[in-house]
Enzyme design. Structure first.
Site, PDB file in Angstrom:
ATOM      1  N   GLU A 102     115.480  17.700 -67.584  1.00  0.00           N
ATOM      2  CA  GLU A 102     115.506  16.558 -68.504  1.00  0.00           C
ATOM      3  C   GLU A 102     116.510  15.550 -68.153  1.00  0.00           C
ATOM      4  O   GLU A 102     117.404  15.500 -67.444  1.00  0.00           O
ATOM      5  CB  GLU A 102     116.539  17.460 -69.892  1.00  0.00           C
ATOM      6  CG  GLU A 102     116.709  16.638 -70.887  1.00  0.00           C
ATOM      7  CD  GLU A 102     117.353  17.156 -72.260  1.00  0.00           C
ATOM      8  OE1 GLU A 102     116.877  18.406 -72.528  1.00  0.00           O
ATOM      9  OE2 GLU A 102     118.133  16.904 -72.857  1.00  0.00           O
ATOM     10  N   ASP A 104     118.560  12.221 -69.819  1.00  0.00           N
ATOM     11  CA  ASP A 104     118.974  11.867 -70.980  1.00  0.00           C
ATOM     12  C   ASP A 104     119.688  10.515 -71.054  1.00  0.00           C
ATOM     13  O   ASP A 104     120.572  10.022 -70.458  1.00  0.00           O
ATOM     14  CB  ASP A 104     120.055  12.917 -71.658  1.00  0.00           C
ATOM     15  CG  ASP A 104     119.658  14.146 -72.133  1.00  0.00           C
ATOM     16  OD1 ASP A 104     118.461  14.251 -72.542  1.00  0.00           O
ATOM     17  OD2 ASP A 104     120.348  15.027 -71.923  1.00  0.00           O
ATOM     18  N   GLU A 106     121.652   9.201 -74.620  1.00  0.00           N
ATOM     19  CA  GLU A 106     121.849   9.443 -75.918  1.00  0.00           C
ATOM     20  C   GLU A 106     122.860   8.242 -76.341  1.00  0.00           C
ATOM     21  O   GLU A 106     123.736   7.942 -75.672  1.00  0.00           O
ATOM     22  CB  GLU A 106     122.723  10.620 -76.292  1.00  0.00           C
ATOM     23  CG  GLU A 106     121.753  11.968 -76.287  1.00  0.00           C
ATOM     24  CD  GLU A 106     122.086  13.266 -76.376  1.00  0.00           C
ATOM     25  OE1 GLU A 106     121.516  13.883 -77.367  1.00  0.00           O
ATOM     26  OE2 GLU A 106     123.384  13.421 -76.285  1.00  0.00           O
ATOM     27  N   HIS A 119     125.715   8.060 -73.583  1.00  0.00           N
ATOM     28  CA  HIS A 119     125.944   9.254 -72.860  1.00  0.00           C
ATOM     29  C   HIS A 119     124.743   9.612 -72.211  1.00  0.00           C
ATOM     30  O   HIS A 119     123.551   9.292 -72.465  1.00  0.00           O
ATOM     31  CB  HIS A 119     126.043  10.316 -74.167  1.00  0.00           C
ATOM     32  CG  HIS A 119     126.075  11.580 -73.748  1.00  0.00           C
ATOM     33  ND1 HIS A 119     127.281  12.246 -73.648  1.00  0.00           N
ATOM     34  CD2 HIS A 119     125.121  12.629 -73.494  1.00  0.00           C
ATOM     35  CE1 HIS A 119     127.328  13.562 -73.511  1.00  0.00           C
ATOM     36  NE2 HIS A 119     125.971  13.782 -73.107  1.00  0.00           N
ATOM     37  N   THR A 120     124.750   9.891 -70.907  1.00  0.00           N
ATOM     38  CA  THR A 120     123.527  10.397 -70.015  1.00  0.00           C
ATOM     39  C   THR A 120     123.838  11.509 -69.421  1.00  0.00           C
ATOM     40  O   THR A 120     125.033  12.232 -69.429  1.00  0.00           O
ATOM     41  CB  THR A 120     123.575   9.259 -68.843  1.00  0.00           C
ATOM     42  OG1 THR A 120     124.555   9.276 -68.113  1.00  0.00           O
ATOM     43  CG2 THR A 120     123.313   8.011 -69.317  1.00  0.00           C
ATOM     44  N   ASN A 121     122.775  12.471 -69.019  1.00  0.00           N
ATOM     45  CA  ASN A 121     122.816  13.715 -68.734  1.00  0.00           C
ATOM     46  C   ASN A 121     121.627  14.077 -67.719  1.00  0.00           C
ATOM     47  O   ASN A 121     120.675  13.249 -67.856  1.00  0.00           O
ATOM     48  CB  ASN A 121     122.995  14.493 -69.750  1.00  0.00           C
ATOM     49  CG  ASN A 121     124.000  15.972 -69.087  1.00  0.00           C
ATOM     50  OD1 ASN A 121     124.094  16.082 -68.056  1.00  0.00           O
ATOM     51  ND2 ASN A 121     124.051  16.954 -70.119  1.00  0.00           N
ATOM     52  N   ARG A 130     126.121  17.455 -66.489  1.00  0.00           N
ATOM     53  CA  ARG A 130     126.275  16.293 -65.494  1.00  0.00           C
ATOM     54  C   ARG A 130     126.362  15.083 -66.330  1.00  0.00           C
ATOM     55  O   ARG A 130     125.715  14.085 -65.852  1.00  0.00           O
ATOM     56  CB  ARG A 130     125.101  16.036 -64.600  1.00  0.00           C
ATOM     57  CG  ARG A 130     124.991  17.417 -63.734  1.00  0.00           C
ATOM     58  CD  ARG A 130     123.539  17.177 -62.657  1.00  0.00           C
ATOM     59  NE  ARG A 130     123.703  18.432 -61.825  1.00  0.00           N
ATOM     60  CZ  ARG A 130     122.495  18.974 -61.977  1.00  0.00           C
ATOM     61  NH1 ARG A 130     121.729  19.124 -62.846  1.00  0.00           N
ATOM     62  NH2 ARG A 130     122.489  20.096 -61.039  1.00  0.00           N
ATOM     63  N   GLU A 131     127.345  14.793 -67.271  1.00  0.00           N
ATOM     64  CA  GLU A 131     127.292  13.824 -68.388  1.00  0.00           C
ATOM     65  C   GLU A 131     128.073  12.758 -67.336  1.00  0.00           C
ATOM     66  O   GLU A 131     129.113  12.926 -66.824  1.00  0.00           O
ATOM     67  CB  GLU A 131     128.204  14.312 -69.349  1.00  0.00           C
ATOM     68  CG  GLU A 131     127.665  15.026 -70.153  1.00  0.00           C
ATOM     69  CD  GLU A 131     127.875  16.640 -69.826  1.00  0.00           C
ATOM     70  OE1 GLU A 131     128.706  16.858 -68.973  1.00  0.00           O
ATOM     71  OE2 GLU A 131     127.453  17.846 -70.340  1.00  0.00           O
ATOM     72  N   TRP A 196     130.469  15.799 -83.877  1.00  0.00           N
ATOM     73  CA  TRP A 196     131.070  15.399 -82.466  1.00  0.00           C
ATOM     74  C   TRP A 196     130.758  14.073 -81.965  1.00  0.00           C
ATOM     75  O   TRP A 196     131.651  13.600 -81.125  1.00  0.00           O
ATOM     76  CB  TRP A 196     130.482  16.378 -81.207  1.00  0.00           C
ATOM     77  CG  TRP A 196     128.740  16.346 -81.324  1.00  0.00           C
ATOM     78  CD1 TRP A 196     127.903  17.077 -81.942  1.00  0.00           C
ATOM     79  CD2 TRP A 196     128.236  15.282 -80.481  1.00  0.00           C
ATOM     80  NE1 TRP A 196     126.714  16.779 -81.551  1.00  0.00           N
ATOM     81  CE2 TRP A 196     126.841  15.779 -80.829  1.00  0.00           C
ATOM     82  CE3 TRP A 196     128.548  14.549 -79.428  1.00  0.00           C
ATOM     83  CZ2 TRP A 196     125.780  14.989 -80.113  1.00  0.00           C
ATOM     84  CZ3 TRP A 196     127.587  13.894 -78.639  1.00  0.00           C
ATOM     85  CH2 TRP A 196     126.228  14.091 -79.184  1.00  0.00           C
ATOM     86  N   GLY A 200     135.044  11.886 -81.192  1.00  0.00           N
ATOM     87  CA  GLY A 200     135.000  13.339 -80.923  1.00  0.00           C
ATOM     88  C   GLY A 200     134.591  14.061 -82.383  1.00  0.00           C
ATOM     89  O   GLY A 200     135.169  15.509 -82.533  1.00  0.00           O
ATOM     90  N   ARG A 273     137.712  20.528 -65.677  1.00  0.00           N
ATOM     91  CA  ARG A 273     136.302  21.140 -66.204  1.00  0.00           C
ATOM     92  C   ARG A 273     135.788  22.224 -65.334  1.00  0.00           C
ATOM     93  O   ARG A 273     134.833  23.247 -65.745  1.00  0.00           O
ATOM     94  CB  ARG A 273     135.552  20.100 -66.663  1.00  0.00           C
ATOM     95  CG  ARG A 273     134.305  20.739 -67.459  1.00  0.00           C
ATOM     96  CD  ARG A 273     133.438  19.464 -67.934  1.00  0.00           C
ATOM     97  NE  ARG A 273     132.229  19.726 -68.062  1.00  0.00           N
ATOM     98  CZ  ARG A 273     130.942  18.847 -68.446  1.00  0.00           C
ATOM     99  NH1 ARG A 273     131.413  17.836 -68.077  1.00  0.00           N
ATOM    100  NH2 ARG A 273     129.803  19.363 -68.531  1.00  0.00           N
TER     101      ARG A 273
HETATM  102  C1  LIG Z   1     133.969   4.253 -81.209  1.00  0.00           C
HETATM  103  O1  LIG Z   1     135.185   3.476 -81.307  1.00  0.00           O
HETATM  104  C2  LIG Z   1     136.335   3.945 -80.755  1.00  0.00           C
HETATM  105  C3  LIG Z   1     137.673   2.935 -81.141  1.00  0.00           C
HETATM  106  O2  LIG Z   1     137.339   2.035 -80.589  1.00  0.00           O
HETATM  107  C4  LIG Z   1     136.342   4.317 -79.362  1.00  0.00           C
HETATM  108  O3  LIG Z   1     137.613   5.134 -79.133  1.00  0.00           O
HETATM  109  C5  LIG Z   1     135.426   5.463 -79.158  1.00  0.00           C
HETATM  110  O4  LIG Z   1     134.871   5.462 -77.925  1.00  0.00           O
HETATM  111  C6  LIG Z   1     133.992   4.702 -79.726  1.00  0.00           C
HETATM  112  N1  LIG Z   1     132.603   5.426 -79.707  1.00  0.00           N
HETATM  113  C7  LIG Z   1     132.364   6.699 -80.059  1.00  0.00           C
HETATM  114  C8  LIG Z   1     131.136   7.042 -79.940  1.00  0.00           C
HETATM  115  O5  LIG Z   1     133.142   7.391 -80.627  1.00  0.00           O
END
Ligand SMILES: *[C@@H]1O[C@H](CO)[C@@H](O)[C@H](O)[C@H]1NC(C)=O
Ligand SMILES: *[C@@H]1O[C@H](CO)[C@@H](O)[C@H](O)[C@H]1NC(C)=O
Length: 286
Positions: A102, A104, A106, A119-121, A130-131, A196, A200, A273
């Site tokens: 795969e 990726d 994202e 985001h790549t992997n 392998r992000e 997520w 996060g 990690r």
């Molecule tokens: C969204 O914005 C915050 C504040 O700038 C940043 O920390 C974060 O990396 C950005 N992207 C995502 C997908 O959370």
């Protein structure tokens, strides 16, 4: 009101008919299948445009009809605009089975004005971890931008608008399996991952803004169509510059620029990690 709607739809229908006479290029009707989403994925504009949408009930997705074994695949994507927090637009190559390969991209949405994360992997034989993650140097929701994957026997290169952002070299010589035996299809989907995706998981999807929509156009598959030998690549592969493509000096500079200024995560720098040591491809200079 009703009659002006009718007039508009007649006008639209005649536009569609006249453009269909002119357009002969491959289009989404011929190159892709809608795979899920119960009507939320649509092919429009006579096959030139594909849209995915997401609402509280479900997202949607499509895949390429063709499977590839090596290629240069380009897609122009315009990501969900405004407050896209919690949404993920995934665009990737993937093979079948439990030891799949795969590649990726994202795109993790964000609040209006806050940056998306790319985001790549890379998975080989079912193993990823392998992000690498990046911010972009433009607003990916204001217009279409080109996301490309070059996949050849020596390396995989991720590009954004022709700018290399990541290279994954074939390191079979030091025991890292490379993606070279399993044909892959393009897959793409728009879905909710607010547990997520954004900061996060701190920022949730605001469903009062649904449906969320991402748009695709100019899908270009300059690739070896599986099964090998039956199609485009068997005899002409040596004519294809992507088949041996590497980064020349200028493109190495571009890659450095992206990685120095826009990379926000690299698994190869995440020693915590990997307490047993970084994956071997991280330590071996290319
Ligand atoms: C969204 O914005 C915050 C504040 O700038 C940043 O920390 C974060 O990396 C950005 N992207 C995502 C997908 O959370
Ligand atoms: C969700 O979006 C609506 C419409 O813009 C807004 O009124 C509301 O405050 C938003 N909700 C949250 C939790 O931000």
């Amino acid at each position: 009101m009703a009659s002006s709607t009718l007039l508009l739809s007649l006008l639209f229908a005649s536009l569609v008919i006249s453009s269909s006479a002119a357009a002969a290029a491959p289009n989404f009707f011929q190159t892709t299948d809608i795979t899920w989403g119960d009507g939320r994925a649509q092919v429009l504009d006579n096959g030139d445009l594909l849209t995915l949408s997401l609402d509280k009930a479900t997202g949607s997705g499509f895949q390429s009809i063709n499977e590839y074994l090596f290629g240069k695949i380009d897609m122009q994507i315009k990501l969900v605009s405004g407050n896209s927090a919690g949404t993920v637009t995934a665009y990737y190559l993937r093979s079948e089975g439990s030891a799949w390969d795969e590649i990726d991209f994202e795109f993790l949405g964000n609040l209006s004005g806050d940056p998306y994360i790319v985001h790549t992997n890379v998975f080989s034989q079912g193993k990823g971890n392998r992000e690498q993650q990046f911010y972009l140097w433009f607003d990916p929701t204001a217009d279409f931008h080109t996301y490309s994957i070059i996949w050849n026997p020596q390396r995989i290169i991720f590009y954004v608008d022709g700018m290399p952002i990541r290279v994954f070299e074939n390191k079979e010589s030091i025991g890292v399996p490379f993606l070279k035996n399993q044909p892959m299809r393009i897959q793409s989907s728009l879905w909710n991952a607010d547990n997520w995706a954004t900061r996060g998981g701190l920022v949730k999807t605001n469903w009062s803004l649904a449906p969320f929509t991402a748009s695709y156009r100019n899908f270009n598959e300059d690739a070896c169509i599986w099964p090998w030998g039956q199609a485009s690549c068997g005899s002409t592969v040596s004519d294809k510059s992507w088949y041996t493509q590497d980064l020349d000096f200028e493109n190495q500079g571009k890659l450095k620029w992206v990685q120095n200024n826009f990379m926000i995560y690299n698994y190869c720098n995440d020693a915590k990690r990997f307490p047993q040591g970084l994956p071997p491809e991280c330590n071996d200079a290319a």
